[in-house]
Structures are given as structure tokens and as C-alpha cells.
Design a protein around this motif. Structure first.
Motif, mmCIF file in Angstrom:
data_model
loop_
_atom_site.group_PDB
_atom_site.id
_atom_site.type_symbol
_atom_site.label_atom_id
_atom_site.label_comp_id
_atom_site.label_asym_id
_atom_site.label_seq_id
_atom_site.Cartn_x
_atom_site.Cartn_y
_atom_site.Cartn_z
ATOM 1 N N GLY A 1 -6.935 9.950 4.856
ATOM 2 C CA GLY A 1 -7.276 8.554 4.552
ATOM 3 C C GLY A 1 -8.725 8.340 4.179
ATOM 4 O O GLY A 1 -9.058 7.343 3.532
ATOM 5 N N SER B 1 -12.040 8.362 -3.055
ATOM 6 C CA SER B 1 -11.172 7.639 -3.997
ATOM 7 C C SER B 1 -11.374 8.208 -5.395
ATOM 8 O O SER B 1 -12.353 8.924 -5.643
ATOM 9 C CB SER B 1 -11.529 6.148 -3.984
ATOM 10 O OG SER B 1 -11.262 5.613 -2.715
ATOM 11 N N HIS C 1 -13.382 13.613 -5.456
ATOM 12 C CA HIS C 1 -11.963 13.239 -5.422
ATOM 13 C C HIS C 1 -11.060 14.406 -5.831
ATOM 14 O O HIS C 1 -9.908 14.491 -5.387
ATOM 15 C CB HIS C 1 -11.689 12.032 -6.315
ATOM 16 C CG HIS C 1 -10.242 11.660 -6.361
ATOM 17 N ND1 HIS C 1 -9.571 11.123 -5.284
ATOM 18 C CD2 HIS C 1 -9.306 11.793 -7.337
ATOM 19 C CE1 HIS C 1 -8.307 10.919 -5.598
ATOM 20 N NE2 HIS C 1 -8.114 11.325 -6.832
ATOM 21 N N MET D 1 0.685 7.894 1.437
ATOM 22 C CA MET D 1 -0.314 6.999 1.984
ATOM 23 C C MET D 1 -1.139 6.333 0.883
ATOM 24 O O MET D 1 -1.434 5.151 0.955
ATOM 25 C CB MET D 1 -1.239 7.780 2.928
ATOM 26 C CG MET D 1 -2.318 6.945 3.556
ATOM 27 S SD MET D 1 -3.374 7.915 4.642
ATOM 28 C CE MET D 1 -4.064 9.066 3.487
ATOM 29 N N ARG D 2 -1.501 7.110 -0.129
ATOM 30 C CA ARG D 2 -2.343 6.621 -1.215
ATOM 31 C C ARG D 2 -1.735 7.009 -2.548
ATOM 32 O O ARG D 2 -2.207 7.905 -3.233
ATOM 33 C CB ARG D 2 -3.764 7.196 -1.087
ATOM 34 C CG ARG D 2 -4.537 6.545 0.011
ATOM 35 C CD ARG D 2 -5.946 7.048 0.225
ATOM 36 N NE ARG D 2 -6.714 7.435 -0.933
ATOM 37 C CZ ARG D 2 -7.888 8.075 -0.847
ATOM 38 N NH1 ARG D 2 -8.404 8.373 0.326
ATOM 39 N NH2 ARG D 2 -8.539 8.421 -1.932
ATOM 40 N N GLN E 1 -1.895 5.827 -5.407
ATOM 41 C CA GLN E 1 -2.801 5.725 -6.563
ATOM 42 C C GLN E 1 -3.949 6.730 -6.477
ATOM 43 O O GLN E 1 -4.848 6.702 -7.307
ATOM 44 C CB GLN E 1 -3.371 4.297 -6.652
ATOM 45 C CG GLN E 1 -2.336 3.204 -6.730
ATOM 46 C CD GLN E 1 -1.390 3.401 -7.911
ATOM 47 O OE1 GLN E 1 -1.809 3.712 -9.012
ATOM 48 N NE2 GLN E 1 -0.094 3.220 -7.676
#
Length: 162
Positions: free
Chosen positions: A131, A135, A141, A158-159, A161
Motif C-alpha cells: 500500500g 504511485s 513505481h 488493492m490498487r 490503477q
């Protein structure tokens, strides 16, 4: 101890048993190794999250300095808080491959632990490692493309994108 006879009374037997038991259970403090043991509640075994931190230090010793600083600041091991330092060190190593701790060893260790099915360990890894990864618009990233299949699947849920 003499054998009990039919003429013994129950009060006599009870008194003798009580005396015999006290002789067996009383100890001389000078010969009892537990006599110097502090009293108080028993110390519980480490939680899965704390054990994860300790195992990580064995697998990736370069986190030792961050761990010692963490314990000093927090007064103990707080796995979710410590994993902020793990993320920072791992991403820093990914961006500068010669830097320690080795991001590959860290990801390999976490991948293996994430695949064991321990929900407390998964919670630490997913919430406080995956988490907190950078990004898409942040440096580092690209490390998400290096995640193993178990962590990549959890990261994707969870993410989605990135």
C-alpha cells in the motif's frame, strides 16, 4: 511412607497426605532455579507481525539500523510502522541498485511470506508495504513490475490503477 492399614482413620490419612504433599511441593529457594524468576504476567510469544520483522532482519540484515532506530523511537516493535522504513529502503535500493538493502532479497522474502496464508503477516505486507509503494507518477513505481505473482495479485486487487 508406611502402607495404609484398615485401622487408619480417614482424618489420619488426610493429615498424612497433606503433610506428604507439602514435603513434595515445598522447595528450598537456594536450590530452586525458578525462585529468582520475577513474578508477573507471562510474556506472550511475539505476534506474527513482530515475527515477520525479526525474520526480515535475518534475511535482509541491512535493515538492522532502521530497526534499531525504530525500536528506540517507538519503545518496541510496531510492524506496520517499521514497514514504512522497509518500503523506503527497498525503493531507494531499486532506484540505486548498489544501495543496501537489496530490493530483490526483500521482495523475494516478502513474496515467500505472503504466500503462506498467515492473515496477520499478509495484513502487514499488503497494508504497510504494498500500500505504500510509489504511485505511477512517483519515482520508483517500476518496482511494482518486479513483484512476485502472489504480491502482484494482491497489489492489483488493492490498487488496480497502479
Amino acid at each position: 511412607m508406611r502402607p495404609q492399614t484398615a485401622t487408619d482413620t480417614s482424618a489420619d490419612t488426610s493429615a498424612r497426605t497433606s503433610t506428604d504433599l507439602s514435603a513434595v511441593t515445598s522447595t528450598d529457594p537456594s536450590t530452586d532455579p525458578s525462585a529468582d524468576t520475577p513474578t508477573g504476567p507471562p510474556i506472550p510469544p511475539p505476534s506474527s507481525g513482530v515475527q515477520l520483522v525479526h525474520d526480515l532482519l535475518l534475511h535482509v540484515p541491512a535493515f538492522r539500523g532502521a530497526y534499531e532506530s525504530h525500536v528506540f523511537r517507538q519503545g518496541g516493535v510496531l510492524p506496520h510502522v517499521f514497514f514504512w522504513d522497509v518500503v523506503q529502503g527497498t525503493v531507494r535500493s531499486f532506484l540505486a541498485p548498489e544501495a543496501e538493502p537489496d530490493w530483490r532479497r526483500t521482495l523475494d522474502f516478502l513474496e515467500e511470506r505472503c504466500g503462506r496464508g498467515d492473515t496477520a503477516v499478509d495484513e502487514v505486507i499488503v497494508t504497510s508495504f504494498l500500500g505504500d509503494l510509489p504511485s505511477p507518477h512517483e519515482p520508483g513505481h517500476g518496482i511494482v513490475r518486479q513483484l512476485g505473482p502472489v504480491m502482484a495479485a494482491k497489489f492489483g486487487r488493492m490498487r488496480p490503477q497502479g
